[in-house]
Scaffold this motif. Structure first.
Motif, PDB file in Angstrom:
ATOM      1  N   LYS A 184       0.817  -1.219   0.000  1.00 39.28           N
ATOM      2  CA  LYS A 184       0.000   0.000   0.000  1.00 39.28           C
ATOM      3  C   LYS A 184       0.852   1.271   0.000  1.00 39.28           C
ATOM      4  O   LYS A 184       2.071   1.226   0.057  1.00 39.28           O
ATOM      5  N   CYS A 197      -3.130   1.528   7.997  1.00 37.78           N
ATOM      6  CA  CYS A 197      -4.212   1.727   7.029  1.00 37.78           C
ATOM      7  C   CYS A 197      -5.583   1.597   7.690  1.00 37.78           C
ATOM      8  O   CYS A 197      -6.610   1.874   7.066  1.00 37.78           O
ATOM      9  N   CYS A 211       1.039  -3.367   3.925  1.00 38.15           N
ATOM     10  CA  CYS A 211      -0.025  -4.334   3.626  1.00 38.15           C
ATOM     11  C   CYS A 211      -0.103  -4.634   2.130  1.00 38.15           C
ATOM     12  O   CYS A 211       0.189  -3.783   1.295  1.00 38.15           O
ATOM     13  N   CYS A 269       1.945   1.924   4.063  1.00 31.52           N
ATOM     14  CA  CYS A 269       2.253   0.812   4.978  1.00 31.52           C
ATOM     15  C   CYS A 269       2.637  -0.406   4.139  1.00 31.52           C
ATOM     16  O   CYS A 269       2.648  -0.329   2.916  1.00 31.52           O
ATOM     17  N   VAL A 286      -4.839  -5.611   6.362  1.00 34.15           N
ATOM     18  CA  VAL A 286      -4.916  -4.349   7.109  1.00 34.15           C
ATOM     19  C   VAL A 286      -3.889  -4.340   8.229  1.00 34.15           C
ATOM     20  O   VAL A 286      -3.413  -5.389   8.661  1.00 34.15           O
ATOM     21  N   CYS A 287      -3.543  -3.117   8.679  1.00 31.74           N
ATOM     22  CA  CYS A 287      -2.621  -2.965   9.795  1.00 31.74           C
ATOM     23  C   CYS A 287      -2.993  -1.659  10.511  1.00 31.74           C
ATOM     24  O   CYS A 287      -3.853  -0.923  10.021  1.00 31.74           O
TER      25      CYS A 287
HETATM   26 ZN    ZN Z   1      -1.701  -1.450   6.328  1.00 25.54          ZN
END
Ligand code: ZN
Ligand code: ADP
Ligand code: MG
Length: 474
Positions: free
Chosen positions: A21, A42, A26, A24, A38-39
């Motif tokens: 992304k 995000c 991901c 980040c 996801v993290c």
């Molecule tokens: Zn993320």
């Protein structure tokens, strides 16, 4: 109609083909289970810090170079504030005054259409509404934070058809460069279209209407054409056109009002404090330029000049990079551009479309196609046999030179053998022979057909006709 002039400007969003992304690590894989990519970054959790994905910046610069833009040596990201249920930090990191690039153009037909700017930002998550009850909505954050590029054109497009042509060209360029897969159905290319109409004598542009929610090039054209007519009707009745955002209703093929200017948002842009201004290193642009190589417009022109193809043929053969590569690879085995071009257009593209296959994944390699075309052009096999081979090889991937013997498709060009069959056919079809001799020339076609049938499609039609004619005129 002649007294009016249509003005269109497009805002195109493209999801970039990066593995991770924008801010980040991901994954950007499409179609995964909701909320598995996801993290904290995000998901917009407090206290997290964004880190710029340099690959996304390179793809932006690549596009900018190909669109003849001025690339800014230093640019910044800003926060665009808004209530986003699908982007929970309630601002989107985007660009505003200092984007990656500005002032370019894309050539469509004979016309250069100005590109105002290209900027980078992050995509939002996706809301999924329950359409049956209308009670609940879900949110999938997999898309949240995917790198997004926005390309804004000048208001210089003059018809709905030209808008569609622009998008086709832009899509070709961007997928050619490997910047995005540009799949509209998957949302990796999205377009908002702005349109206004003015009287030709007016100097100022008319009030613009923005159209959203179009999910194919055809609906962009149709939506714009609908809006063009709607505005012209209003102008004819001397009614004022409101500046508004409208939605294209695909099912009803009409546009519907969504919000007016009074409801326009104030995004309160300000520089993103968690990211430093991005400075472009001097060698980066040179490196990317070298990577780009030949652009599709250039390749299209070269195909016309070098291979003497019509503009129609070269446009089709450069519609996708894989097709252009396939074509030129096939030429390296059989250097007859017009023949190869015809076979690709009339046979191969049809098969690929029918089976939803890409040229690169096709079992008919360029070499195999070239072999078939060559055998046909040398009269070793008939055109019909060539087409049959092609269909079979599409499924099996067999070498045509092997298959041609296996299936016993080599044409009979040996005059003696053909004469033998002709002799039999004449014996069996005396009436047709008499018809021909009494001036019914169409009887010849029938007899040729019989000979070819009797030869199990292996006699060369030209040869058969020639010998048959000679025999009957004796
Ligand atoms: Zn993320
Ligand atoms: P906004 O500030 O409302 O986003 P912009 O000036 O940034 O408007 O323009 C957005 C898009 O609308 C651009 O593609 C531009 O070319 C197009 N546009 C602007 N004014 C007009 C107009 N009068 N008619 C048609 N398109 C327009
Ligand atoms: Mg704008």
């Amino acid at each position: 109609m002649d007294e009016f002039q249509t003005v269109i400007g497009l805002e195109v969003h493209v999801e970039l083909l990066t593995n991770s992304k924008m801010f980040c690590h991901c994954s950007t894989q499409f179609g995964s289970r909701p909320n598995t990519q996801v993290c904290p970054v995000c998901l917009g959790l407090p206290g997290t810090l964004p880190v710029v994905n340099e690959k996304a910046i390179e793809l932006g610069i690549k596009t900018a170079i190909a669109l003849n833009c001025k690339i800014n040596d230093e640019f910044i990201f800003v926060r665009k504030s808004y209530f986003y249920p699908d982007l929970p930090k309630n601002f989107q990191i985007s660009q505003y005054r200092n984007p990656v690039a500005e002032n370019g153009y894309l050539t469509v037909g004979e016309k250069n259409i100005g590109i105002t700017r290209i900027h980078l930002e992050e995509d939002t998550g996706k809301l999924i509404h329950d359409e049956q009850t209308g009670i609940w909505s879900c949110v999938d954050f997999n898309r949240s934070g995917i790198p997004l590029m926005e390309i804004v054109t000048e208001p210089e497009i003059s018809s709905p058809q030209e808008a569609e042509n622009f998008l086709q060209k832009l899509k070709r360029l961007i997928s050619y460069l490997g910047v995005s897969d540009c799949i509209m159905e998957e949302g990796s290319l999205r377009c908002d279209a702005n349109i206004s109409v003015k009287r030709k004598s007016d100097l100022k542009l008319g009030t613009k209407v923005e159209l959203k929610n179009m999910n194919s090039f055809k609906s962009v054209r149709r939506g714009l054409a609908y809006e063009e007519q709607r505005i012209i009707e209003m102008l004819k009745e001397n009614r004022t056109v409101a500046q508004e955002t409208r939605l294209w209703n695909e099912a009803l093929q009409i546009t519907e009002g969504m919000r007016t200017k009074e409801e326009a948002h104030d995004y309160r842009y300000f520089p993103e404090p968690d990211l430093l201004p991005f400075k472009i290193k001097s060698d980066l642009i040179e490196r990317i330029k070298a990577e780009i190589g030949e652009l599709p417009n250039e390749r299209e022109k070269r195909f016309q000049k070098e291979y003497l193809l019509s503009s129609y043929d070269s446009a089709i053969l450069t519609a996708e990079k894989e097709i252009s590569d396939y074509f030129e690879k096939a030429l390296s085995y059989h250097n007859e551009p017009k023949q190869i071009a015809n076979w690709i257009q009339t046979e191969l593209l049809g098969l690929l479309k029918e089976h939803h296959t890409k040229p690169g994944e096709c079992k008919i390699t360029p070499e195999f196609l070239a072999k078939i075309v060559k055998m046909v052009s040398q009269d070793k096999i008939s055109g019909t046999a060539g087409k049959t081979l092609l269909k079979e090889i599409f499924l099996t991937g067999q070498d045509p030179e092997v298959l041609v013997n296996e299936k016993n498709l080599i044409q009979i060009t040996d005059t003696k053998e053909i004469e033998k069959i002709i002799h039999e056919v004449i014996e069996q079809n005396q009436q047709a022979v008499l018809d021909y001799k009494s001036g019914k020339t169409q009887a010849l076609g029938f007899l040729v057909g019989q000979v070819i049938k009797q030869s199990k499609n292996k006699a060369n039609p030209g040869k058969v006709k020639e010998i048959l004619q000679k025999k009957m005129n004796e």
